[in-house]
Design a protein around this motif. Structure first.
Motif, PDB file in Angstrom:
ATOM      1  N   LEU A   1      18.622 -16.985  19.237  1.00  0.00           N
ATOM      2  CA  LEU A   1      18.571 -18.002  20.287  1.00  0.00           C
ATOM      3  C   LEU A   1      19.308 -19.257  19.863  1.00  0.00           C
ATOM      4  CD1 LEU A   1      14.817 -17.968  21.403  1.00  0.00           C
ATOM      5  CD2 LEU A   1      16.771 -17.099  22.699  1.00  0.00           C
ATOM      6  N   THR A   2      19.891 -19.931  20.826  1.00  0.00           N
ATOM      7  CA  THR A   2      20.422 -21.268  20.589  1.00  0.00           C
ATOM      8  C   THR A   2      19.334 -22.275  20.934  1.00  0.00           C
ATOM      9  OG1 THR A   2      21.222 -21.552  22.855  1.00  0.00           O
ATOM     10  CG2 THR A   2      22.747 -20.501  21.272  1.00  0.00           C
ATOM     11  N   ARG A   3      19.536 -23.513  20.534  1.00  0.00           N
ATOM     12  CA  ARG A   3      18.585 -24.572  20.861  1.00  0.00           C
ATOM     13  C   ARG A   3      18.468 -24.718  22.392  1.00  0.00           C
ATOM     14  NH1 ARG A   3      14.333 -27.864  19.673  1.00  0.00           N
ATOM     15  NH2 ARG A   3      15.105 -28.501  17.682  1.00  0.00           N
TER      16      ARG A   3
ATOM     17  N   ALA B   1      24.061 -36.344  15.360  1.00  0.00           N
ATOM     18  CA  ALA B   1      25.089 -35.411  14.896  1.00  0.00           C
ATOM     19  C   ALA B   1      24.565 -34.547  13.750  1.00  0.00           C
ATOM     20  CB  ALA B   1      26.337 -36.177  14.457  1.00  0.00           C
ATOM     21  N   LEU B   2      23.857 -35.159  12.815  1.00  0.00           N
ATOM     22  CA  LEU B   2      23.322 -34.392  11.679  1.00  0.00           C
ATOM     23  C   LEU B   2      22.258 -33.392  12.133  1.00  0.00           C
ATOM     24  CD1 LEU B   2      23.128 -37.208   8.989  1.00  0.00           C
ATOM     25  CD2 LEU B   2      24.661 -35.215   8.993  1.00  0.00           C
ATOM     26  N   LEU B   3      21.409 -33.809  13.070  1.00  0.00           N
ATOM     27  CA  LEU B   3      20.385 -32.896  13.572  1.00  0.00           C
ATOM     28  C   LEU B   3      21.010 -31.738  14.342  1.00  0.00           C
ATOM     29  CD1 LEU B   3      17.634 -35.437  14.643  1.00  0.00           C
ATOM     30  CD2 LEU B   3      17.495 -33.755  12.789  1.00  0.00           C
ATOM     31  N   GLN B   4      22.081 -31.999  15.067  1.00  0.00           N
ATOM     32  CA  GLN B   4      22.766 -30.922  15.794  1.00  0.00           C
ATOM     33  C   GLN B   4      23.447 -29.957  14.835  1.00  0.00           C
ATOM     34  OE1 GLN B   4      25.281 -32.698  18.769  1.00  0.00           O
ATOM     35  NE2 GLN B   4      23.559 -33.370  20.001  1.00  0.00           N
ATOM     36  N   GLN B   5      23.872 -30.453  13.678  1.00  0.00           N
ATOM     37  CA  GLN B   5      24.501 -29.588  12.690  1.00  0.00           C
ATOM     38  C   GLN B   5      23.485 -28.726  11.946  1.00  0.00           C
ATOM     39  OE1 GLN B   5      26.841 -31.983  10.038  1.00  0.00           O
ATOM     40  NE2 GLN B   5      28.145 -32.747  11.671  1.00  0.00           N
ATOM     41  N   ALA B   6      22.253 -29.227  11.858  1.00  0.00           N
ATOM     42  CA  ALA B   6      21.212 -28.478  11.148  1.00  0.00           C
ATOM     43  C   ALA B   6      20.968 -27.163  11.889  1.00  0.00           C
ATOM     44  CB  ALA B   6      19.925 -29.296  11.074  1.00  0.00           C
ATOM     45  N   VAL B   7      21.049 -26.093  11.172  1.00  0.00           N
ATOM     46  CA  VAL B   7      20.826 -24.781  11.776  1.00  0.00           C
ATOM     47  C   VAL B   7      19.330 -24.617  12.010  1.00  0.00           C
ATOM     48  CG1 VAL B   7      21.025 -22.299  11.401  1.00  0.00           C
ATOM     49  CG2 VAL B   7      22.852 -23.816  10.657  1.00  0.00           C
ATOM     50  N   ASP B   8      18.952 -24.380  13.253  1.00  0.00           N
ATOM     51  CA  ASP B   8      17.549 -24.156  13.583  1.00  0.00           C
ATOM     52  C   ASP B   8      17.178 -22.744  13.154  1.00  0.00           C
ATOM     53  OD1 ASP B   8      16.955 -26.661  14.722  1.00  0.00           O
ATOM     54  OD2 ASP B   8      17.903 -26.086  16.600  1.00  0.00           O
TER      55      ASP B   8
ATOM     56  N   SER C   1       7.360 -26.303  12.625  1.00  0.00           N
ATOM     57  CA  SER C   1       7.286 -26.413  11.166  1.00  0.00           C
ATOM     58  C   SER C   1       8.656 -26.754  10.589  1.00  0.00           C
ATOM     59  CB  SER C   1       6.755 -25.108  10.571  1.00  0.00           C
ATOM     60  OG  SER C   1       6.745 -25.180   9.172  1.00  0.00           O
ATOM     61  N   PHE C   2       9.705 -26.104  11.111  1.00  0.00           N
ATOM     62  CA  PHE C   2      11.063 -26.380  10.663  1.00  0.00           C
ATOM     63  C   PHE C   2      11.433 -27.838  10.956  1.00  0.00           C
ATOM     64  CE2 PHE C   2      15.607 -26.678  11.694  1.00  0.00           C
ATOM     65  CZ  PHE C   2      16.147 -26.330  10.464  1.00  0.00           C
ATOM     66  N   GLU C   3      11.142 -28.294  12.176  1.00  0.00           N
ATOM     67  CA  GLU C   3      11.458 -29.668  12.551  1.00  0.00           C
ATOM     68  C   GLU C   3      10.663 -30.660  11.704  1.00  0.00           C
ATOM     69  OE1 GLU C   3      10.991 -29.993  16.798  1.00  0.00           O
ATOM     70  OE2 GLU C   3      12.617 -28.557  17.174  1.00  0.00           O
ATOM     71  N   SER C   4       9.433 -30.308  11.385  1.00  0.00           N
ATOM     72  CA  SER C   4       8.623 -31.155  10.517  1.00  0.00           C
ATOM     73  C   SER C   4       9.260 -31.272   9.133  1.00  0.00           C
ATOM     74  CB  SER C   4       7.211 -30.581  10.406  1.00  0.00           C
ATOM     75  OG  SER C   4       6.418 -31.378   9.569  1.00  0.00           O
ATOM     76  N   SER C   5       9.816 -30.174   8.640  1.00  0.00           N
ATOM     77  CA  SER C   5      10.462 -30.222   7.316  1.00  0.00           C
ATOM     78  C   SER C   5      11.683 -31.137   7.330  1.00  0.00           C
ATOM     79  CB  SER C   5      10.842 -28.816   6.846  1.00  0.00           C
ATOM     80  OG  SER C   5      11.955 -28.316   7.564  1.00  0.00           O
ATOM     81  N   LEU C   6      12.384 -31.215   8.464  1.00  0.00           N
ATOM     82  CA  LEU C   6      13.539 -32.111   8.558  1.00  0.00           C
ATOM     83  C   LEU C   6      13.117 -33.578   8.455  1.00  0.00           C
ATOM     84  CD1 LEU C   6      15.593 -30.466  11.462  1.00  0.00           C
ATOM     85  CD2 LEU C   6      16.095 -30.387   9.008  1.00  0.00           C
ATOM     86  N   LEU C   7      11.896 -33.872   8.878  1.00  0.00           N
ATOM     87  CA  LEU C   7      11.396 -35.247   8.890  1.00  0.00           C
ATOM     88  C   LEU C   7      10.460 -35.544   7.719  1.00  0.00           C
ATOM     89  CD1 LEU C   7      10.605 -35.419  12.714  1.00  0.00           C
ATOM     90  CD2 LEU C   7      12.635 -36.318  11.542  1.00  0.00           C
ATOM     91  N   SER C   8      10.361 -34.620   6.784  1.00  0.00           N
ATOM     92  CA  SER C   8       9.357 -34.723   5.721  1.00  0.00           C
ATOM     93  C   SER C   8       9.546 -35.919   4.796  1.00  0.00           C
ATOM     94  CB  SER C   8       9.324 -33.439   4.897  1.00  0.00           C
ATOM     95  OG  SER C   8      10.555 -33.265   4.214  1.00  0.00           O
ATOM     96  N   GLY C   9      10.705 -36.546   4.793  1.00  0.00           N
ATOM     97  CA  GLY C   9      10.926 -37.712   3.944  1.00  0.00           C
ATOM     98  C   GLY C   9      10.311 -38.982   4.486  1.00  0.00           C
ATOM     99  N   LEU C  10       9.769 -38.923   5.688  1.00  0.00           N
ATOM    100  CA  LEU C  10       9.146 -40.094   6.305  1.00  0.00           C
ATOM    101  C   LEU C  10       7.632 -39.949   6.291  1.00  0.00           C
ATOM    102  CD1 LEU C  10      11.476 -40.459   9.430  1.00  0.00           C
ATOM    103  CD2 LEU C  10      11.615 -41.709   7.277  1.00  0.00           C
ATOM    104  N   SER C  11       6.938 -41.058   6.089  1.00  0.00           N
ATOM    105  CA  SER C  11       5.476 -41.030   6.101  1.00  0.00           C
ATOM    106  C   SER C  11       4.975 -40.891   7.535  1.00  0.00           C
ATOM    107  CB  SER C  11       4.922 -42.327   5.491  1.00  0.00           C
ATOM    108  OG  SER C  11       5.157 -43.419   6.379  1.00  0.00           O
TER     109      SER C  11
END
Length: 168
Positions: free
Chosen positions: A51-53, A36-43, A131-141
């Motif tokens: 474009l939509t996802r 749900a949170l990932l779907q809310q994140a504006v790409d 790059s955008f998707e990587s930034s969403l996951l940047s808190g994980l090693s």
């Protein structure tokens, strides 16, 4: 220590039903909340291109397969309904990103491919989107991401086996 929202829900259920195993809820609840949170994140890169996802997924599927696909094949590849794919394809055709070719034997069948403009767009957009998707996951090693990816793959294979493998 920080607690996610699902931990609070689990604690409440344990108070109401102390004997229940809420382990499945812990996993599925967290997966649903993350989804749900990932779907809310504006790409952002996609939005900038109008474009939509889902449209991006159609263009990406045509690019990565490297061949013409029918609307039905696109629906299976993107896990979307036929009606949704038809609607999205119409918009992508109007923008000049997708071309439609009628089948030589059956005029009811359409073969879809990227136009030069569509190929250029997806090739230009993909690095920005990754790059955008990587930034969403940047808190994980890197190790955490690898472990998560492996665990999610194992779960997906299990669910596909139980609930139905993807149609090819």
């Amino acid at each position: 220590m920080a607690e996610d929202i699902v931990a609070g829900v689990l604690r409440q259920w344990q108070q109401v039903h102390p004997g229940l195993d809420t382990g499945p809820m812990a996993v599925i609840g967290r997966l649903n909340r993350c989804s749900a949170l990932l779907q809310q994140a504006v790409d952002a890169p996609l939005v900038q291109e109008g474009l939509t996802r889902a449209e991006f997924d159609l263009l990406g599927t045509l690019r990565r397969t490297g061949r013409e696909l029918t609307p039905g094949q696109l629906a299976r590849e993107t896990f979307a309904s036929g009606a949704a794919v038809t609607k999205r394809l119409r918009l992508l055709e109007e923008r000049g990103l997708v071309a439609r070719r009628a089948d030589s034997r059956d005029r009811r069948v359409a073969h879809l491919s990227l136009t030069d403009q569509g190929r250029e767009l997806i090739d230009r957009l993909l690095p920005d989107q990754l790059s955008f998707e990587s930034s969403l996951l940047s808190g994980l090693s890197g190790e955490e991401l690898g472990n998560l990816s492996t665990t999610l793959s194992d779960l997906l294979l299990h669910l596909e086996g139980r609930l139905g493998a993807p149609r090819t």
